[in-house]
Design a protein around this motif. Structure first.
Motif, PDB file in Angstrom:
ATOM      1  N   ASP A  10       0.856  -1.183   0.000  1.00 28.47           N
ATOM      2  CA  ASP A  10       0.000   0.000   0.000  1.00 28.47           C
ATOM      3  C   ASP A  10       0.894   1.235   0.000  1.00 28.47           C
ATOM      4  N   LYS A  15      -2.828   6.685  -7.263  1.00 33.31           N
ATOM      5  CA  LYS A  15      -2.443   5.563  -8.128  1.00 33.31           C
ATOM      6  C   LYS A  15      -1.782   6.041  -9.423  1.00 33.31           C
ATOM      7  N   ASN A  75      -2.602   3.708 -15.521  1.00 34.86           N
ATOM      8  CA  ASN A  75      -2.954   3.817 -14.103  1.00 34.86           C
ATOM      9  C   ASN A  75      -3.557   2.551 -13.498  1.00 34.86           C
ATOM     10  N   GLU A  76      -3.496   1.420 -14.237  1.00 35.73           N
ATOM     11  CA  GLU A  76      -4.088   0.184 -13.716  1.00 35.73           C
ATOM     12  C   GLU A  76      -3.179  -1.041 -13.819  1.00 35.73           C
ATOM     13  N   ILE A 100      -2.538  -2.028 -10.291  1.00 33.18           N
ATOM     14  CA  ILE A 100      -2.583  -0.852  -9.431  1.00 33.18           C
ATOM     15  C   ILE A 100      -4.038  -0.446  -9.217  1.00 33.18           C
ATOM     16  N   GLY A 102      -6.671   2.078  -6.366  1.00 32.95           N
ATOM     17  CA  GLY A 102      -6.637   3.104  -5.338  1.00 32.95           C
ATOM     18  C   GLY A 102      -7.625   4.207  -5.583  1.00 32.95           C
ATOM     19  N   SER A 107      -3.036   4.219  -2.667  1.00 31.23           N
ATOM     20  CA  SER A 107      -2.976   3.274  -3.784  1.00 31.23           C
ATOM     21  C   SER A 107      -2.431   1.941  -3.295  1.00 31.23           C
TER      22      SER A 107
END
Length: 153
Positions: A10, A15, A75-76, A100, A102, A107
């Motif tokens: 974490d 993110k 972003n993923e 990823i 968040g 995130s």
């Protein structure tokens, strides 16, 4: 037969920032342990198909490996492949999938590592390799976390 391992962390950063940091090869010198250098094989923004050679000092000697971005979902998700046949080890294929998630300034990253293509003695001792790989990737994520959270990376 492939060997798999997982690491989760974490972060107290958005993110988007975590995603960008995982792809920022120039900033890696600030947090990546044992890094000797990174030689990008292409130019421009990191994209699927981008490649680089990463050299680290491990166990007292330098080791270079060839990296390639296989998949990017902004972003993923980031999928990176290391072709062990082109690097110092001379064997194997290593896949690192970063997922990823968040919201806000929090995130989470879930890293799944997979080691395949091992033969001979490396196949026999492959299961023992999972522990050191998991430990090394966990150290990298911890170092990135410290860098991003304390330096406003």
């Amino acid at each position: 037969m492939s060997i798999e391992f997982e690491v989760e962390r974490d972060f107290r950063v958005p993110k988007e920032r975590l995603y960008d940091a995982l792809l920022d090869l120039e900033a890696a010198e600030h947090w990546m342990q044992g890094l000797v250098g990174i030689e990008r094989q292409d130019t421009g923004q990191m994209r699927e198909g981008s490649t680089w050679i990463e050299t680290r000092k491990m166990y007292g000697s330098k080791a270079s490996e060839h990296f390639e971005v296989v998949e990017l979902v902004p972003n993923e998700k980031i999928v990176i492949r290391v072709d062990g046949t082109k690097g110092t080890t001379g064997k194997g294929e290593y896949l690192f999938t970063y997922r990823i998630a968040g919201a806000g300034d929090q995130s989470h990253v879930h890293l799944q590592g997979e080691i395949g293509g091992l033969t001979g003695l490396t196949k026999l001792f492959g299961k023992m390799m999972a522990g050191p790989f998991k430990k090394a990737t966990a150290k990298d994520l911890d170092a990135l976390k410290d860098y991003l959270e304390s330096n406003n990376g």
